[in-house]
Write a protein that holds these residues in place. Structure first.
Motif, PDB file in Angstrom:
ATOM      1  N   THR A   1     -90.683  43.769 -19.170  1.00 19.81           N
ATOM      2  CA  THR A   1     -89.625  44.672 -18.714  1.00 19.81           C
ATOM      3  C   THR A   1     -89.813  46.060 -19.322  1.00 19.81           C
ATOM      4  O   THR A   1     -89.784  46.208 -20.543  1.00 19.81           O
ATOM      5  CB  THR A   1     -88.249  44.133 -19.114  1.00 19.81           C
ATOM      6  OG1 THR A   1     -88.105  42.796 -18.626  1.00 19.81           O
ATOM      7  CG2 THR A   1     -87.146  45.010 -18.546  1.00 19.81           C
TER       8      THR A   1
ATOM      9  N   GLU B   1     -86.874  37.418 -15.456  1.00 21.21           N
ATOM     10  CA  GLU B   1     -86.837  37.654 -16.885  1.00 21.21           C
ATOM     11  C   GLU B   1     -86.326  36.443 -17.660  1.00 21.21           C
ATOM     12  O   GLU B   1     -86.284  36.484 -18.888  1.00 21.21           O
ATOM     13  CB  GLU B   1     -85.975  38.874 -17.196  1.00 21.21           C
ATOM     14  CG  GLU B   1     -86.545  40.179 -16.660  1.00 21.21           C
ATOM     15  CD  GLU B   1     -85.811  41.391 -17.181  1.00 21.21           C
ATOM     16  OE1 GLU B   1     -85.961  41.697 -18.386  1.00 21.21           O
ATOM     17  OE2 GLU B   1     -85.086  42.038 -16.405  1.00 21.21           O
TER      18      GLU B   1
ATOM     19  N   LEU C   1     -79.853  45.386 -11.625  1.00 22.78           N
ATOM     20  CA  LEU C   1     -80.449  46.414 -10.777  1.00 22.78           C
ATOM     21  C   LEU C   1     -80.704  45.928  -9.362  1.00 22.78           C
ATOM     22  O   LEU C   1     -80.964  46.747  -8.471  1.00 22.78           O
ATOM     23  CB  LEU C   1     -81.772  46.911 -11.394  1.00 22.78           C
ATOM     24  CG  LEU C   1     -81.643  47.616 -12.748  1.00 22.78           C
ATOM     25  CD1 LEU C   1     -83.006  48.071 -13.238  1.00 22.78           C
ATOM     26  CD2 LEU C   1     -80.704  48.809 -12.646  1.00 22.78           C
ATOM     27  N   ALA C   2     -80.670  44.596  -9.145  1.00 23.89           N
ATOM     28  CA  ALA C   2     -80.907  44.066  -7.802  1.00 23.89           C
ATOM     29  C   ALA C   2     -79.650  44.181  -6.946  1.00 23.89           C
ATOM     30  O   ALA C   2     -79.684  44.695  -5.820  1.00 23.89           O
ATOM     31  CB  ALA C   2     -81.374  42.613  -7.885  1.00 23.89           C
TER      32      ALA C   2
ATOM     33  N   THR D   1     -86.222  50.636 -17.352  1.00 21.48           N
ATOM     34  CA  THR D   1     -85.534  49.745 -16.413  1.00 21.48           C
ATOM     35  C   THR D   1     -84.357  49.056 -17.100  1.00 21.48           C
ATOM     36  O   THR D   1     -83.248  48.978 -16.541  1.00 21.48           O
ATOM     37  CB  THR D   1     -86.521  48.702 -15.875  1.00 21.48           C
ATOM     38  OG1 THR D   1     -87.620  49.377 -15.239  1.00 21.48           O
ATOM     39  CG2 THR D   1     -85.850  47.790 -14.863  1.00 21.48           C
TER      40      THR D   1
ATOM     41  N   GLY E   1     -80.202  49.266 -16.342  1.00 25.10           N
ATOM     42  CA  GLY E   1     -79.298  48.131 -16.153  1.00 25.10           C
ATOM     43  C   GLY E   1     -78.148  48.156 -17.137  1.00 25.10           C
ATOM     44  O   GLY E   1     -76.979  47.921 -16.771  1.00 25.10           O
TER      45      GLY E   1
ATOM     46  N   PRO F   1     -79.406  39.732 -11.300  1.00 28.60           N
ATOM     47  CA  PRO F   1     -79.835  40.902 -12.083  1.00 28.60           C
ATOM     48  C   PRO F   1     -78.989  42.135 -11.758  1.00 28.60           C
ATOM     49  O   PRO F   1     -78.527  42.320 -10.632  1.00 28.60           O
ATOM     50  CB  PRO F   1     -81.294  41.094 -11.671  1.00 28.60           C
ATOM     51  CG  PRO F   1     -81.732  39.753 -11.163  1.00 28.60           C
ATOM     52  CD  PRO F   1     -80.527  39.150 -10.522  1.00 28.60           C
TER      53      PRO F   1
ATOM     54  N   SER G   1     -82.206  42.721 -16.123  1.00 24.96           N
ATOM     55  CA  SER G   1     -82.433  43.932 -15.317  1.00 24.96           C
ATOM     56  C   SER G   1     -82.957  43.583 -13.938  1.00 24.96           C
ATOM     57  O   SER G   1     -82.428  44.041 -12.919  1.00 24.96           O
ATOM     58  CB  SER G   1     -83.426  44.861 -16.038  1.00 24.96           C
ATOM     59  OG  SER G   1     -82.975  45.197 -17.320  1.00 24.96           O
ATOM     60  N   VAL G   2     -84.025  42.778 -13.892  1.00 21.41           N
ATOM     61  CA  VAL G   2     -84.693  42.424 -12.639  1.00 21.41           C
ATOM     62  C   VAL G   2     -84.928  40.921 -12.625  1.00 21.41           C
ATOM     63  O   VAL G   2     -84.827  40.252 -13.670  1.00 21.41           O
ATOM     64  CB  VAL G   2     -86.022  43.192 -12.497  1.00 21.41           C
ATOM     65  CG1 VAL G   2     -85.780  44.684 -12.325  1.00 21.41           C
ATOM     66  CG2 VAL G   2     -86.926  42.945 -13.700  1.00 21.41           C
ATOM     67  N   PRO G   3     -85.242  40.346 -11.484  1.00 25.10           N
ATOM     68  CA  PRO G   3     -85.524  38.914 -11.420  1.00 25.10           C
ATOM     69  C   PRO G   3     -86.761  38.554 -12.236  1.00 25.10           C
ATOM     70  O   PRO G   3     -87.644  39.374 -12.459  1.00 25.10           O
ATOM     71  CB  PRO G   3     -85.746  38.670  -9.921  1.00 25.10           C
ATOM     72  CG  PRO G   3     -85.070  39.817  -9.231  1.00 25.10           C
ATOM     73  CD  PRO G   3     -85.205  40.977 -10.139  1.00 25.10           C
TER      74      PRO G   3
END
Length: 739
Positions: A683, A550, A659-660, A687, A691, A657, A546-548
Motif C-alpha cells: 500500500t 490488504e 477509497l473504493a 493512498t 483513505g 475499502p 484503503s483498497v481491496p
C-alpha cells in the motif's frame, strides 16, 4: 528547572531520531545485502573475464639528454630571427619527437606496416572500425578522391603508433623520456631506441642544412648592404654640397645667442613702452583740466625743472603775501611782486606743457623701438628654423649612413664566422639511457581493475538499493504508520505460507496452530484493542482498508475469533460487493444475513449463525441489494445495530475499502471505533493517507492501524516494533509446554 528538563528531553529525542536514521540506513543495506553483494561479485567477475582475455602490454623507455644551443659558435637561429628562450626550445624539441615525419621514418625503418601487432585483426578484440563506418556516412569533399585501402591502413598504423608513444620531460632537468607500448616487449624497445637515434640524426642534418642556407643568405645580404651603404654616403655628401653646409653647429650656436639677446632687449623695450603709455594715458585723461591737475601726474612730478619752477612760484607767492601786508596794491614793490608771480606761473605752465610733449614723444620712440626689435627677433627665429631643418635632414642622412655601416660590419663578421664554423656543428642530443625489453607488463593491472570493478559494483549496488528504497513509497514498517499516517499501531501480522490447495486460510491456520507466532500476533491485536477501550469498551468496531486485497477481512475474522475466546462476539459482513465471511465460515451463499435482517424479511435467529457452540456468531451479507450504500445509511440499519448491541458484547463489521466506495464512511458514523488495515510492501502511503483523510472528515473514531502481511524474512526491519518479532520462534517453548 523545568527549562533544563525540557532541554534534556529535546536532546534525548534528537539522539533517538539520529539513532533511528542510522538504523534505517542499516536496515536498507540488510534488506538488499544479497543484491548488493551479487552486483559487486558480478562486476568483479565481468571485469576479470575482460582483463584476463586482454593481451599484456609492455613499455620500454629511452632517455634523451637534450642541451640548448651553444652560443660560442654561430647562432643560426639568431641570424634568421628565430631564437627563443630555453623553455620554448625544449617545448619545440618535444613536439618534434611527436611529429609525423619522425613517426613515418620509424615506421619505415622497422617496417611496422608488416608487423603482426599493427594488423587490424591482431591488435583489436573487436574488428569493427567505427572511424571507417563514420566516414562512410559523412559527405565527401567536392573534387576529392576517396583514400584507397593502402592509404587508410597506413594512416591507421600512424595513428596507432601515436597512441602507443609517450614523450615525458623530466622536471628540472635536460632529460626527456621516450616511451613506447606494445604487446611485443622487444618491439617496444626497438621503437623507443630508433626514434631517439632518428631524432638525433635529423636534428644534426637540419642544423647543417640551416647553416649552409644561412651562409648563402648572408653572402647575398652583404652585397645588398654594401650597395645601400655606398648610396647613403653619396646622398649625405650631395646634401652638404647643395646646402653649402660646412659647420652647422657653430651657426646654430650663434643664432641661439642672438635670439637670447633680442629677447632681453624686447623685454626692456616693452617695459619702456608700457611706462610711457601709462603716463600718456594719464595725460590724456586730464586734458582740458587746469594746469595744477596736470602737475599731479608722476611724469611731471619727476621732472626736476618743473620742481625748481614750482619752488620759484612758491617764493614769488610768499613775496606777494608779505608785501600785501605792508604795501598797497599800487605800490611799485607790490606791482613788481605780482609781475614776478605771474611770470613764475607762466614758466611752470610752459614747462609742464614741455614735459607732456616729451612724454608723447618718448611713447612714440619706445613703441617704434619695440616694433623694430620684434621684427629683428622674427627674422632671427626664421633663420634659426631654417638652420634646424637643415641640421635635422643632415642628422637623418648621417644616422642612415652610420646604421648601414654598422649593419654591414655585423653581417660581414657573421659571414666570416659562418665560413669558419661550417662543418663544426655539435650534437645537441644524445641517448643517456637506451631502452631495454621490459620484464613485466604495465597493463592491464588485473588485480587492481578487478578490485575497482568490485568496489564500483558495490557502490552501484548500495546506490541502487537506496534509490529503490527512496522510490518505494509503500508502507514497509510499523513506524511508517505513526510517522507518515499519524496512526497508532495496534499490531502487525506476519506473512503466512498457506496450503491453498488444501483449502487452508488464515482463520483455519490460526485455529490449528494456536502456538504459532501468527496466532500470538492476533492475540496481541486483541489485547491492544481491549486495553485502548478499557474505560469505554468498543461495542461496534469497523474494520476497513484503503483498497481491496490488504487483508481487512482476514483481520476482522481473526479478530472476531480471538475476541470470542473472552466475550460474546458477532462478526458482520458489511462488504456486500465482495462478501467473504460466509464462504470462509462454511455457510451457504443463500444463507440469510445482514440485508434480510435490516429489511425485516427474516428474524434475528435466521440471520445470526453460531459457530461451533462458542461465543462467536456470524452474520453474512445475505442477498446483495442493488445499492448497498442506501441500506447501510438507512435508519433501519441503525436500529438493527441497536438490537444486536443488546445481545452481543462486541460487533466486528467487515467493511468495504474506503477509497473504493463510501460504505466504510457511513459505517464509521455508527461505530465505536475503526481499525485501519494496511498491507506491508504493497500500500502506498499517499493512498492510505487519502483513505484516512476521508474517515477523519467523517469524524470517525480511528482506534489504530494494523500492518498486515509482513514478510517473515523482514520482520526485523519493521521499525522499533520489529525487534519483538524475533521472539515469535520461542512462543512454542514459553507458556505452552505440556504438563
Amino acid at each position: 528547572m523545568n527549562g533544563f528538563i525540557e532541554q534534556q528531553d529535546r536532546a534525548s529525542r534528537l539522539i533517538e531520531e539520529e539513532e533511528i536514521d542510522l538504523r534505517a540506513y542499516w536496515r536498507v543495506l540488510m534488506r538488499f545485502k544479497w543484491s548488493i553483494v551479487g552486483l559487486s561479485f558480478l562486476s568483479a567477475l565481468l571485469a576479470g573475464l575482460i582483463v584476463f582475455s586482454m593481451k599484456p602490454v609492455y613499455q620500454s623507455t629511452a632517455t634523451l639528454h637534450i642541451t640548448p644551443e651553444v652560443k660560442d659558435l654561430v647562432d643560426v637561429a639568431e641570424v634568421v630571427g628565430m631564437y627563443g628562450d630555453y623553455t620554448e626550445y625544449y617545448e619545440t624539441q618535444y613536439a618534434i619527437l611527436e611529429s609525423r615525419s619522425l613517426a613515418e621514418d620509424v615506421i619505415a625503418k622497422l617496417e611496422l606496416t608488416k608487423h603482426p601487432e599493427f594488423q587490424p585483426e591482431e591488435n583489436k578484440l573487436i574488428s569493427f572500425d567505427w572511424k571507417t563506418w563514420l566516414k562512410s556516412y559523412l559527405p565527401q569533399q567536392s573534387g576529392g578522391a576517396e583514400l584507397d585501402e593502402a592509404e587508410t591502413f597506413y594512416d591507421s598504423v600512424v595513428e596507432d603508433y601515436f597512441e602507443r608513444l609517450k614523450v615525458t620531460p623530466v622536471k628540472n632537468s635536460q632529460l626527456v623520456r621516450v616511451a613506447f607500448e606494445a604487446n611485443d616487449r622487444q618491439l617496444a624497445a626497438d621503437v623507443a631506441n630508433n626514434l631517439a637515434n632518428i631524432y638525433i640524426v635529423n636534428d644534426l642534418e637540419a642544423r647543417l642544412s640551416m647553416t649552409s642556407k644561412a651562409s648563402d643568405w648572408l653572402t647575398q645580404r652583404i652585397e645588398d648592404l654594401g650597395e645601400k651603404l655606398k648610396a647613403s654616403e653619396i646622398a649625405l655628401q650631395s646634401y652638404r654640397e647643395r646646402e653649402k653646409l660646412i659647420e652647422v653647429g657653430g651657426v646654430s650656436t650663434l643664432t641661439a645667442q642672438q635670439l637670447q639677446d633680442l629677447g632681453g632687449q624686447l623685454v626692456m623695450a616693452e617695459q619702456r613702452r608700457a611706462t610711457a603709455e601709462s603716463s600718456l594715458r594719464q595725460i590724456n585723461a586730464l586734458k582740458g583740466q587746469p594746469v595744477e591737475r596736470l602737475a599731479s601726474i608722476p611724469a611731471v612730478l619727476s621732472d626736476s625743472l618743473v620742481s625748481s619752477l614750482r619752488e620759484a612760484e612758491a617764493e614769488a607767492q610768499r613775496k606777494v603775501s608779505s608785501f600785501s601786508k605792508r604795501y598797497g596794491p599800487k605800490h611799485p614793490k607790490m606791482i613788481e611782486a605780482q609781475a614776478d608771480l605771474t611770470e613764475a606761473r607762466l614758466n611752470v605752465q610752459r614747462q609742464i606743457e614741455s614735459v607732456i610733449k616729451g612724454v608723447e614723444k618718448e611713447y612714440q620712440v619706445a613703441r617704434e623701438n619695440e616694433q623694430s626689435i620684434k621684427r629683428s627677433l622674427g627674422s632671427a627665429k626664421g633663420e634659426m628654423q631654417q638652420i634646424n631643418r637643415k641640421s635635422q635632414e643632415l642628422r637623418v642622412l648621417e644616422r642612415e649612413v652610420e646604421a648601414n655601416r654598422q649593419l654591414y660590419s655585423q653581417f660581414l663578421e657573421k659571414m666570416k664566422e659562418a665560413k669558419e664554423t661550417t662543418g663544426l656543428e655539435r650534437v645537441r642530443a644524445r641517448v643517456s639511457d637506451p631502452a631495454v625489453p621490459a620484464v613485466k607488463p604495465i597493463k592491464p593491472k588485473k588485480s587492481l581493475i578487478v578490485a575497482i570493478a568490485g568496489m564500483l559494483g558495490l557502490f552501484l549496488g548500495v546506490l541502487l538499493a537506496f534509490l529503490q528504497e527512496h522510490l518505494d513509497n509503500t508502507i514497509k514498517r510499523a513506524s511508517d504508520l505513526e510517522e507518515k499516517l499519524k496512526l497508532p499501531l495496534l499490531g502487525w501480522l506476519p506473512h503466512l505460507k498457506l496450503k491453498r490447495k488444501d483449502g487452508e486460510s488464515p482463520l483455519t491456520f490460526s485455529r490449528e496452530h494456536t502456538h504459532s507466532f501468527y496466532t500470538e500476533s492476533i492475540r496481541t491485536l486483541r489485547t491492544a484493542i481491549l486495553l485502548s477501550g478499557l474505560d469505554d469498551p468498543y461495542k461496534v468496531i469497523v474494520v476497513t482498508s484503503s483498497v481491496p486485497g490488504e487483508g481487512k477481512s482476514t483481520v476482522s475474522m481473526n479478530l472476531a475469533d480471538s475476541l470470542g475466546e473472552l466475550h460474546k462476539v458477532l462478526l458482520v459482513d458489511a462488504d456486500m460487493r465482495r462478501p467473504t465471511v460466509a464462504k470462509t465460515w462454511g455457510l451457504s451463499k443463500d444463507t440469510f444475513g445482514l440485508s434480510e435482517f435490516v429489511s425485516g424479511s427474516a428474524k434475528i435467529s435466521e440471520c445470526v449463525h453460531q459457530v461451533e457452540d462458542g461465543n462467536i456468531y456470524v452474520m453474512p451479507s445475505g442477498l446483495i441489494p442493488p445499492n448497498p450504500l442506501e441500506l447501510l445509511s438507512s435508519k433501519k440499519f441503525k436500529e438493527a445495530l441497536d438490537v444486536l448491541g443488546k445481545t452481543f458484547d462486541h460487533i466486528i463489521i467487515d467493511s468495504a475499502p474506503t477509497l473504493a466506495v463510501s460504505d466504510a464512511l457511513v459505517l464509521s458514523t455508527h461505530a465505536s471505533g475503526v481499525i485501519y488495515v494496511v498491507k506491508a510492501d504493497s500500500t502506498p502511503y499517499p493512498t492510505a493517507q487519502d483513505g484516512l483523510k476521508r474517515l477523519r472528515q467523517s469524524r470517525a473514531h480511528i482506534i489504530g492501524g494494523v500492518l498486515n502481511d509482513v514478510p517473515q524474512g523482514k520482520k526485523d526491519s519493521y521499525g522499533r516494533y520489529g525487534k519483538y518479532g524475533d521472539y515469535g520462534g520461542y512462543y512454542g517453548s514459553y507458556g505452552y509446554t505440556s504438563q
